[in-house]
Design a protein around this motif. Structure first.
Motif, PDB file in Angstrom:
ATOM      1  N   VAL A  11       0.873  -1.174   0.000  1.00 35.87           N
ATOM      2  CA  VAL A  11       0.000   0.000   0.000  1.00 35.87           C
ATOM      3  C   VAL A  11       0.907   1.219   0.000  1.00 35.87           C
ATOM      4  CG1 VAL A  11      -1.843   1.218   1.204  1.00 35.87           C
ATOM      5  CG2 VAL A  11      -1.747  -1.262   1.315  1.00 35.87           C
ATOM      6  N   SER A  12       0.836   2.022  -1.077  1.00 34.21           N
ATOM      7  CA  SER A  12       1.748   3.166  -1.234  1.00 34.21           C
ATOM      8  C   SER A  12       0.966   4.411  -1.603  1.00 34.21           C
ATOM      9  CB  SER A  12       2.777   2.887  -2.338  1.00 34.21           C
ATOM     10  OG  SER A  12       3.508   1.727  -2.052  1.00 34.21           O
ATOM     11  N   ALA A  13       1.488   5.581  -1.212  1.00 30.36           N
ATOM     12  CA  ALA A  13       0.791   6.831  -1.524  1.00 30.36           C
ATOM     13  C   ALA A  13       1.572   8.028  -1.030  1.00 30.36           C
ATOM     14  CB  ALA A  13      -0.594   6.843  -0.875  1.00 30.36           C
ATOM     15  N   HIS A  14       1.057   9.207  -1.378  1.00 29.13           N
ATOM     16  CA  HIS A  14       1.545  10.475  -0.833  1.00 29.13           C
ATOM     17  C   HIS A  14       1.227  10.500   0.665  1.00 29.13           C
ATOM     18  CE1 HIS A  14       2.453  14.818  -1.137  1.00 29.13           C
ATOM     19  NE2 HIS A  14       1.504  14.967  -0.240  1.00 29.13           N
ATOM     20  N   ILE A  15       2.012  11.259   1.420  1.00 30.14           N
ATOM     21  CA  ILE A  15       1.786  11.363   2.861  1.00 30.14           C
ATOM     22  C   ILE A  15       0.362  11.859   3.143  1.00 30.14           C
ATOM     23  CG2 ILE A  15       2.717  13.728   3.025  1.00 30.14           C
ATOM     24  CD1 ILE A  15       3.985  12.813   5.713  1.00 30.14           C
ATOM     25  N   ASP A  16      -0.271  11.264   4.145  1.00 29.80           N
ATOM     26  CA  ASP A  16      -1.613  11.663   4.601  1.00 29.80           C
ATOM     27  C   ASP A  16      -2.738  11.317   3.631  1.00 29.80           C
ATOM     28  OD1 ASP A  16      -1.728  12.485   7.128  1.00 29.80           O
ATOM     29  OD2 ASP A  16      -1.935  14.628   6.746  1.00 29.80           O
ATOM     30  N   SER A  17      -2.531  10.309   2.782  1.00 32.84           N
ATOM     31  CA  SER A  17      -3.619   9.891   1.888  1.00 32.84           C
ATOM     32  C   SER A  17      -4.488   8.808   2.520  1.00 32.84           C
ATOM     33  CB  SER A  17      -3.056   9.369   0.562  1.00 32.84           C
ATOM     34  OG  SER A  17      -2.380  10.377  -0.130  1.00 32.84           O
ATOM     35  N   GLY A  18      -4.017   8.239   3.636  1.00 31.38           N
ATOM     36  CA  GLY A  18      -4.822   7.240   4.339  1.00 31.38           C
ATOM     37  C   GLY A  18      -4.352   5.809   4.148  1.00 31.38           C
ATOM     38  N   PRO A  82       5.824   3.837   4.064  1.00 33.11           N
ATOM     39  CA  PRO A  82       5.720   5.251   4.451  1.00 33.11           C
ATOM     40  C   PRO A  82       5.323   6.128   3.256  1.00 33.11           C
ATOM     41  CG  PRO A  82       7.854   4.320   5.081  1.00 33.11           C
ATOM     42  CD  PRO A  82       7.198   3.347   4.166  1.00 33.11           C
ATOM     43  N   GLY A  83       4.728   7.289   3.559  1.00 28.06           N
ATOM     44  CA  GLY A  83       4.360   8.220   2.497  1.00 28.06           C
ATOM     45  C   GLY A  83       5.358   9.350   2.358  1.00 28.06           C
ATOM     46  N   HIS A  84       6.145   9.588   3.418  1.00 21.91           N
ATOM     47  CA  HIS A  84       7.059  10.725   3.375  1.00 21.91           C
ATOM     48  C   HIS A  84       8.269  10.403   2.531  1.00 21.91           C
ATOM     49  CE1 HIS A  84       9.279  14.249   4.564  1.00 21.91           C
ATOM     50  NE2 HIS A  84       8.212  14.692   5.200  1.00 21.91           N
ATOM     51  N   ASP A  99       4.455  -8.203  -5.885  1.00 24.54           N
ATOM     52  CA  ASP A  99       3.895  -8.532  -7.204  1.00 24.54           C
ATOM     53  C   ASP A  99       2.884  -7.495  -7.673  1.00 24.54           C
ATOM     54  OD1 ASP A  99       5.348 -10.941  -7.221  1.00 24.54           O
ATOM     55  OD2 ASP A  99       3.820 -11.916  -6.007  1.00 24.54           O
ATOM     56  N   GLY A 100       2.213  -6.849  -6.727  1.00 22.37           N
ATOM     57  CA  GLY A 100       1.191  -5.854  -7.077  1.00 22.37           C
ATOM     58  C   GLY A 100       1.118  -4.785  -6.009  1.00 22.37           C
ATOM     59  N   ALA A 101       0.346  -3.728  -6.262  1.00 24.09           N
ATOM     60  CA  ALA A 101       0.281  -2.629  -5.290  1.00 24.09           C
ATOM     61  C   ALA A 101      -1.069  -1.930  -5.358  1.00 24.09           C
ATOM     62  CB  ALA A 101       1.398  -1.625  -5.546  1.00 24.09           C
ATOM     63  N   ILE A 102      -1.410  -1.280  -4.246  1.00 25.39           N
ATOM     64  CA  ILE A 102      -2.568  -0.382  -4.196  1.00 25.39           C
ATOM     65  C   ILE A 102      -2.002   1.032  -4.089  1.00 25.39           C
ATOM     66  CG2 ILE A 102      -4.612   0.330  -2.905  1.00 25.39           C
ATOM     67  CD1 ILE A 102      -4.700  -2.561  -1.747  1.00 25.39           C
ATOM     68  N   LEU A 103      -2.299   1.871  -5.067  1.00 28.06           N
ATOM     69  CA  LEU A 103      -1.883   3.274  -5.042  1.00 28.06           C
ATOM     70  C   LEU A 103      -3.046   4.081  -4.473  1.00 28.06           C
ATOM     71  CD1 LEU A 103       0.043   5.609  -5.801  1.00 28.06           C
ATOM     72  CD2 LEU A 103      -0.974   5.587  -8.076  1.00 28.06           C
ATOM     73  N   VAL A 104      -2.878   4.588  -3.263  1.00 24.63           N
ATOM     74  CA  VAL A 104      -3.951   5.329  -2.593  1.00 24.63           C
ATOM     75  C   VAL A 104      -3.850   6.800  -2.975  1.00 24.63           C
ATOM     76  CG1 VAL A 104      -5.041   5.858  -0.381  1.00 24.63           C
ATOM     77  CG2 VAL A 104      -3.841   3.697  -0.670  1.00 24.63           C
ATOM     78  N   LEU A 105      -4.979   7.368  -3.398  1.00 22.08           N
ATOM     79  CA  LEU A 105      -5.025   8.783  -3.788  1.00 22.08           C
ATOM     80  C   LEU A 105      -6.109   9.485  -2.973  1.00 22.08           C
ATOM     81  CD1 LEU A 105      -4.943   8.134  -7.632  1.00 22.08           C
ATOM     82  CD2 LEU A 105      -3.049   9.029  -6.292  1.00 22.08           C
ATOM     83  N   GLN A 114       4.386  13.079  -3.959  1.00 18.80           N
ATOM     84  CA  GLN A 114       4.892  11.743  -3.620  1.00 18.80           C
ATOM     85  C   GLN A 114       4.155  10.649  -4.398  1.00 18.80           C
ATOM     86  OE1 GLN A 114       7.524  11.056  -2.311  1.00 18.80           O
ATOM     87  NE2 GLN A 114       7.482   8.997  -1.484  1.00 18.80           N
ATOM     88  N   SER A 115       2.922  10.939  -4.853  1.00 14.01           N
ATOM     89  CA  SER A 115       2.216   9.976  -5.719  1.00 14.01           C
ATOM     90  C   SER A 115       3.024   9.749  -6.987  1.00 14.01           C
ATOM     91  CB  SER A 115       0.821  10.488  -6.110  1.00 14.01           C
ATOM     92  OG  SER A 115       0.132  11.039  -5.033  1.00 14.01           O
TER      93      SER A 115
END
Length: 710
Positions: A11-18, A82-84, A99-105, A114-115
């Motif tokens: 699970v990856s994303a910009h900081i504070d995306s949840g 981490p998002g930072h 193998d795969g990822a969830i990009l949280v926006l 950071q996205s």
């Protein structure tokens, strides 16, 4: 085990995306935990995956945490990253083995700085992903705008598989465009998923959105195109394999939506993970065979000539990668991805980097910071080894197999501080702490200033180093004195200079003689390698055995430049001619000659200074936009874009790192505490000539003060 029902996702994303909030809900709905705790929650417990005390205090993820959950009849290995940007290596090494990822926006912020970084990392390791538009309950939620940003900024094909029912405070659920049904999330924690027919007020919009989804898929699948032309219905059973194929081949990015905090949409996302993200069997994996010999004719040799395919087969010889290490009180904990074969507790395997046999005495499965002992691990799984001494990126193989897996990309450090203990008796503990963190984090560097003997630490940003200083205090009980942050400038030549250098020394007995002729020229600013050596010597004017020592001497000469003793980059040294003496010439003589020649030639090359430029994204209330933009311009910043959305201004800029120290406090006072920013390294750029003297003078003064203290 059935590998087709295995999913390794991050699970990856910009900081504070949840991200961490989403991970907490995944753990809860899959039955891994039995109550939900929030990031910076009022109960003081904190989210499960943020297990460090510092993470819970600051409300940010600092280290990636792994766990395993079961969803329906699928096993999911989950890593929350981490998002930072200061902790970007945690994302980097996680994506290397997933193998795969969830990009949280965020439904309001959309694709943020950071996205973009995370997206680049996913593309680097060819990781298929699902985009999850989170925080649909927030004021200003606009999924259509976010989908547009995904298309325009990430340069991918978003394919929405859902539309929301209501937005902001009125958000009540989602419509599944594959099944064409509405999903509501009932119960105290949204644990009961209720499926209904699509409410009448959303029927027309759902039909339009489904047609858009089918048209997106039709660009990559003839069956869908034909079904649209012939107006034939397509069932969910027909669509899912098509969506899966397009996702795995990176032709589309499925888009889901919901609100993790309000417990809506998470179960549907988990279903999508099992439907559309790859199993270990779906990834094409390969390794480098270290024993393979190149052919006699290397002129037609292609990159990757020694690569061999790997198979997710537990009966084949073991190949696994240590992708993260954590040094603990009772030995090192090593997170490991198994690519081929099987690890059995108590057996010995070979570290192909060192060539040493290592016994795997204890195997565990991680759940954040707790662990359970296991007897074995098979291909496709992620496990942890206890008490194995190795480095991040090492490959372990069964005896008789000598493969290496591609290592992890590690960005350069851009900031450094001096550090020393307040009390002398803390020196040993500080040394242990620094050695531990250096081994755990490849972006954290420990250096020694040769002149002053000072210990220096270098990292990705101020927060990165601040966190480590705080951890040294808490975990090792050592109070430290930290010096002023120093920018990692680089020196570079700006003009071509010819050299004709002779090293001659006669002090009785055999002397030293070396003579080299050629020229130095600057490499382009965007050059991949900082230094290049070209040998154009012909006719045996310099014997072959003296060429490599000359190059070695050149390289020693660029460690410290003539301006302010920074590393010299973008240098091409071309050796064209020279001479030698049958008795007095030696490898050492040519090494010294190369070193002295480089030092002298650089002084004539009109040396310039390169400074790190940071990519900055600032979010402030609209009324402060003018003052923030003006201040960034006064810091030699270049404003790239400035957008406003529902009273919030998002300013994107590029600013020299030297102007950004203590910017957090400046922004806070300028915006009454309402402004936030993220910053990451962008590139090195030439420092204006009028500022070079200032930097050089400052460095000379610092050096004089340090020598006086010493």
């Amino acid at each position: 085990m059935d590998l087709s029902r295995y999913r390794n996702i991050g699970v990856s994303a910009h900081i504070d995306s949840g991200k961490t909030t989403l991970s907490e809900r995944i753990l809860f709905y899959s039955g891994r935990i039995h109550s939900i705790h929030e990031v910076k929650g009022k109960d003081g417990v904190g989210a499960t995956m943020d297990h460090m005390e510092l993470e819970r205090e600051k409300g940010i993820t600092i280290t990636s945490a792994a766990t395993q959950v079961t969803w329906k009849d699928y096993t999911v290995n989950l890593i929350d990253t981490p998002g930072h940007v200061d902790f970007t290596v945690e994302v980097e090494r996680s994506l290397r083995v997933l193998d795969g990822a969830i990009l949280v926006l965020c439904s309001v912020g959309g694709v943020q700085s950071q996205s973009l970084t995370v997206d680049r990392q996913m593309k680097r390791y060819k990781v298929p992903r699902i985009a999850f538009i989170n925080k649909m309950d927030r004021t200003g939620a606009n999924p259509d705008k976010v989908i547009g940003m995904v298309r325009d900024k990430l340069m991918v094909n978003p394919c929405p598989l859902q539309i929301p029912m209501g937005r902001e405070a009125a958000f009540e659920g989602v419509i599944d465009l594959v099944e064409m049904r509405a999903a509501f999330f009932d119960g105290e924690d949204g644990e009961v998923v209720r499926y209904e027919e699509i409410p009448a007020q959303y029927a027309e919009k759902a039909a339009e959105a489904r047609l858009f989804m089918l048209e997106t898929l039709s660009m990559f699948n003839d069956d869908v195109a034909m079904a649209i032309l012939e107006e034939q219905p397509l069932s969910a059973e027909q669509l899912r394999p098509i969506i899966r194929d397009c996702t795995l081949s990176h032709k589309i990015v499925p888009v889901m939506m919901g609100s993790a905090y309000k417990n809506k949409g998470v179960q549907e996302l988990l279903d999508a993970v099992t439907y559309y993200l790859p199993s270990p069997l779906d990834r094409e994996l390969s390794a480098m065979d270290n024993d393979m010999k190149p052919p006699a004719d290397t002129s037609a040799l292609q990159p990757g000539w020694n690569r061999v395919p790997l198979s997710s087969d537990p009966s084949k010889p073991l190949v696994c990668m240590a992708f993260k290490t954590v040094v603990e009180q009772f030995g090192q904990l090593t997170y490991t991805r198994i690519y081929q074969g099987k690890i059995i507790k108590g057996d010995s395997y070979v570290n192909t980097r060192t060539g040493k046999r290592v016994r795997f005495g204890r195997l565990v499965r991680m759940h954040a910071n707790s662990r359970e002992d296991i007897e074995s691990g098979e291909a496709g799984d992620i496990v942890a080894l206890v008490g194995v001494d190795c480095a991040s990126g090492d490959t372990f193989c069964a005896e008789g197999t000598n493969y290496s897996l591609e290592s992890i990309f590690v960005p350069d450090a851009v900031i450094r501080l001096s550090i020393e203990p307040v009390k002398r008796d803390g020196a040993d503990k500080l040394g242990k702490a620094l050695e531990r963190f250096r081994r755990e984090d490849p972006t954290f560097r420990v250096l020694t200033d040769e002149e002053t003997g000072q210990t220096l630490i270098a990292g990705m940003g101020q927060l990165h180093l601040d966190i480590y200083v705080e951890r040294i205090k808490r975990e090792y009980g050592v109070e430290c004195i930290v010096g002023q942050p120093r920018v990692a400038y680089r020196e570079t030549p700006t003009k071509k200079v010819e050299f004709n250098w002779k090293h001659k020394k006669q002090t009785g007995g055999s002397g030293q003689f070396a003579h080299i002729v050629g020229y130095l020229e600057p490499l382009p600013e965007d050059s991949v390698l900082p230094y290049e050596f070209v040998n154009e010597v012909s006719g045996g004017r310099i014997p072959k055995e003296y060429i490599a020592p000359t190059d070695k001497g050149f390289q020693r000469g660029i460690v410290k430049g003539p301006l302010c003793e920074c590393e010299v980059v973008n240098v091409r040294m071309v050796l064209q001619d020279g001479s030698y003496h049958d008795v007095d010439s030696s490898e050492m003589a040519f090494d010294i000659c190369g070193f002295d020649c480089m030092r002298d030639t650089l002084k004539k090359a009109d040396i310039g200074l390169l400074e790190p430029i940071m990519k900055l994204e600032v979010e402030v209330p609209e009324e402060f936009q003018g003052s923030v933009t003006g201040q960034l311009s006064s810091k030699r910043g270049v404003i790239n874009s400035s957008d406003t959305n529902l009273g919030t201004a998002v300013i994107s800029a590029e600013v020299p790192l030297s102007m950004m120290f203590d910017y957090a406090n400046e922004l806070r006072s300028m915006t009454q505490g309402k402004g936030t920013f993220t910053m990451e390294f962008s590139r090195y750029s030439m420092l204006p000539r009028n500022l070079v003297d200032e930097v050089v003078e400052k460095r000379k003064k610092e050096k004089a003060e340090r020598l006086a203290k010493a």
